[in-house]
Design an enzyme around this catalytic site. Structure first.
Site, PDB file in Angstrom:
ATOM      1  N   CYS A 168       0.796  -1.226   0.000  1.00  0.00           N
ATOM      2  CA  CYS A 168       0.000   0.000   0.000  1.00  0.00           C
ATOM      3  C   CYS A 168       0.828   1.275   0.000  1.00  0.00           C
ATOM      4  CB  CYS A 168      -0.961  -0.013   1.184  1.00  0.00           C
ATOM      5  SG  CYS A 168      -2.087  -1.424   1.168  1.00  0.00           S
ATOM      6  N   HIS A 308      -2.762   8.235   6.022  1.00  0.00           N
ATOM      7  CA  HIS A 308      -3.067   6.930   5.433  1.00  0.00           C
ATOM      8  C   HIS A 308      -4.519   6.593   5.755  1.00  0.00           C
ATOM      9  CE1 HIS A 308      -2.278   2.991   3.765  1.00  0.00           C
ATOM     10  NE2 HIS A 308      -2.788   2.437   4.850  1.00  0.00           N
ATOM     11  N   GLU A 319      -1.111   5.278  13.461  1.00  0.00           N
ATOM     12  CA  GLU A 319      -0.815   6.517  12.741  1.00  0.00           C
ATOM     13  C   GLU A 319      -0.902   7.731  13.666  1.00  0.00           C
ATOM     14  OE1 GLU A 319      -2.033   8.450   8.414  1.00  0.00           O
ATOM     15  OE2 GLU A 319      -3.144   6.742   9.208  1.00  0.00           O
ATOM     16  N   LYS A 340      -9.446   8.416   1.882  1.00  0.00           N
ATOM     17  CA  LYS A 340      -9.981   7.058   1.750  1.00  0.00           C
ATOM     18  C   LYS A 340     -11.432   6.984   2.218  1.00  0.00           C
ATOM     19  CE  LYS A 340      -5.593   4.506   2.237  1.00  0.00           C
ATOM     20  NZ  LYS A 340      -4.682   5.640   2.515  1.00  0.00           N
ATOM     21  N   HIS A 345      -9.849   2.440  -0.489  1.00  0.00           N
ATOM     22  CA  HIS A 345      -8.422   2.122  -0.425  1.00  0.00           C
ATOM     23  C   HIS A 345      -8.039   1.317  -1.663  1.00  0.00           C
ATOM     24  CE1 HIS A 345      -4.519   1.141   0.816  1.00  0.00           C
ATOM     25  NE2 HIS A 345      -4.729   0.613   2.012  1.00  0.00           N
ATOM     26  N   PHE A 404       0.786  -3.400   4.339  1.00  0.00           N
ATOM     27  CA  PHE A 404       1.030  -4.763   4.801  1.00  0.00           C
ATOM     28  C   PHE A 404       2.452  -5.169   4.418  1.00  0.00           C
ATOM     29  CE2 PHE A 404      -3.682  -6.248   4.694  1.00  0.00           C
ATOM     30  CZ  PHE A 404      -3.905  -5.581   5.887  1.00  0.00           C
TER      31      PHE A 404
END
Length: 420
Positions: A168, A308, A319, A340, A345, A404
Site C-alpha cells: 500500500c 493513510h 498513525e 480514503k 483504499h 502490509f
C-alpha cells in the site's frame, strides 16, 4: 542537489474520472462507495467497494489495447495521458534518454490472471489446465512491469523504467524513486505514480479471510470511517494517479507551470509482522522525521497532513501515535484528513492519489475532509478535519503511507519557492 518539481497531474478515482472531478469529489466529502457491480459479491463478508466508472474507449484506447492491457494498465495509461497533457511536455522533441517511468502497483493484473485461471481450469474443476483456451497476452498480465513497458512505448521513453511494488506504499515509493533518479542525475523528467484495479473475487476473499475490510454492506456510503469510533475496516477501491516530475531548471527552461516541489521522501520497514503494526508508530514516525530533515523543515512548517487513514482499528491508532512522535505539539494543531473515506483504499495506487491531492491542496488552499467522522475515537485525538472541507494557507504538505508487510513511507510536497 538537483531540485524536483511536479508539472503535470492525472487522476482516475472512484466518483471522478479526471483531475477536476476527483478534486471536486474529495472536497465535497461525498463517498463513492457502493455494492460491488464487477461481479456477484453475495458469497463474501464484505460486498462493497469504491469502483471507478471507466470507459477505456472514451480515453482513446483501441480494442486491441483494451484486450492486451489489464484494467490496472488501462487506468495508468489514461492517467499518464492526462498528466503529460497537463504538463505541456512535448515528448516528441524531448531527449528520450533523459525521461523515465516509475510506476507503482500492489497487485498488478489481478483481474486478468483470475479471469484466465477461471477459463483455463473450467471454473477450478480441472487441475491440469488447457493453455489453448487462454488469451495470447497472458504473460503481460503475469509481470507487473508490463505497465511500465506500456507507458515507455506510448511516450517513446528510453530512460529508467520500472514498477515498484511495496504493497500500500507503492504509490509514494514509486514517486520517491522518480525523485531520487532526477536528484541523482539519471533523468531530467519522469512519468510516475501508481495504479491498481484489485476489485475481484480473489482479492475480496483474501481480505475477508483476515477481516480487514468493512462488513457494513447495508450502508456502503458510510462504511469507510477513518478515525471514527464506529470504524470496522477499510473499503476496497481502485484507481490511479500519475504525475510528471521534472528537474527544476528543466521545467523553468520550457516555461512549465509548477504545482509544487518534492522536498522530502523516506521509507522504513517495521520488521515486525506481515499485517500487524506496533502501536507506538515508531517506524512511520522515523520516516516522517527523515523526510522533514531532507526538506530542512520543522514540524510546525507542515500545513496539511494527508493521512493513510485506512479505517482499521490498528492503523488509525498506529498513525495517530506516529504523528505525535514525529510532529510533537504541532500534531494537535495541523489539519489532517483521509480521502480514503471518500474513494476507498486502492491498495498500491492510493499513495499516488493522495500525493496528487497534496499538490492540489497546496495550489488551491483547501483541505478535503474526512467523511463519516461523526464520533471520533477518543484515542485518535488529533484534528482529522471531520465532514467539512477547510480553507488553509499551507506551504508544505506531508503524506504518510502504511502497508502490509510493515512498509512505512512519508513524502513532503512544498509550495513553489517555499523550500530552502
Amino acid at each position: 542537489m538537483r531540485r524536483v518539481v511536479v508539472t503535470g497531474i492525472g487522476v482516475i478515482a472512484p466518483g471522478g474520472v479526471g483531475r477536476e472531478e476527483f478534486w471536486n469529489r474529495i472536497v465535497d466529502g461525498k463517498p463513492a462507495v457502493r455494492r460491488i457491480t464487477a461481479f456477484d459479491p453475495s458469497p463474501f463478508r464484505s460486498q462493497i467497494a469504491a469502483e471507478v466508472d471507466f470507459d477505456p474507449a472514451a480515453h482513446g484506447l483501441t480494442p486491441r489495447e483494451v484486450r492486451r492491457m489489464d484494467r490496472f494498465t488501462q487506468l495508468a495509461v489514461a492517467c499518464a495521458d492526462e498528466a503529460v497533457a497537463d504538463s505541456g511536455l512535448d515528448l516528441g522533441t524531448a531527449d528520450p534518454e533523459r525521461a523515465g517511468i516509475s510506476l507503482g502497483s500492489a497487485v498488478g493484473a489481478t483481474i486478468t490472471l483470475e479471469e484466465e485461471y477461471v477459463v483455463a481450469s473450467d471454473r477450478g474443476r480441472d487441475w491440469e489446465v488447457d493453455h489453448r483456451h487462454l488469451r495470447p497476452f497472458l504473460y503481460q498480465a503475469l509481470v507487473p512491469s508490463s505497465a511500465a513497458a506500456e507507458l515507455a512505448v506510448r511516450f517513446g521513453v528510453n530512460g529508467p523504467a520500472a514498477v515498484v511494488s511495496t504493497g500500500c506504499t507503492s504509490g509514494i515509493d514509486a514517486i520517491g524513486r522518480a525523485y531520487r533518479l532526477i536528484q541523482d542525475g539519471e533523468a531530467d523528467m519522469m512519468i510516475t505514480g501508481a495504479s491498481d484495479a484489485p476489485i475481484s473475487p480473489i482479492t475480496v476473499a483474501c481480505f475477508d479471510a483476515i477481516r480487514a475490510t468493512s462488513p457494513s454492506n447495508g450502508e456502503p456510503e458510510a462504511a469507510s470511517r477513518p478515525f471514527d469510533a464506529g470504524r470496522k475496516g477499510f473499503v476496497l477501491g481502485e484507481g490511479a494517479a500519475v504525475l510528471v516530475v521534472e528537474e527544476l531548471e528543466h521545467a523553468r527552461r520550457r516555461g512549465a507551470r509548477v504545482y509544487c516541489e518534492v522536498t522530502g521522501y523516506a521509507a522504513r520497514a517495521n520488521g515486525y509482522h506481515m499485517t500487524g503494526l506496533r502501536p507506538d508508530g515508531h517506524e512511520l514516525g522515523e520516516a516522517i522525521r527523515d523526510a522533514l530533515g531532507q526538506a530542512a523543515l520543522n514540524p510546525g512548517d507542515i500545513g496539511y497532513v494527508s493521512a493513510h487513514g485506512s479505517g482499521t482499528k490498528q492503523n488509525d491508532l498506529h498513525e495517530t501515535s506516529a504523528y505525535k512522535r514525529s510532529l510533537g505539539d504541532h500534531a494537535r494543531r495541523v489539519p489532517i484528513s483521509s480521502i480514503k473515506s471518500v474513494i476507498g483504499h486502492s491498495l498500491g495506487a492510493i499513495g499516488s492519489i493522495e500525493m496528487a491531492a497534496c499538490a492540489l491542496v497546496l495550489q488551491r488552499g483547501v483541505v478535503p475532509p474526512t467523511a463519516n467522522l461523526t464520533v471520533p475515537d477518543p484515542e485518535c485525538d488529533l484534528d482529522y478535519t471531520p465532514l467539512v472541507a477547510r480553507e488553509v494557507s499551507a506551504r508544505h504538505a506531508l503524506s504518510a503511507g502504511s502497508g502490509f508487510g510493515g512498509f512505512q513511507s512519508a513524502m513532503i510536497f512544498s509550495e513553489p519557492g517555499a523550500s530552502r
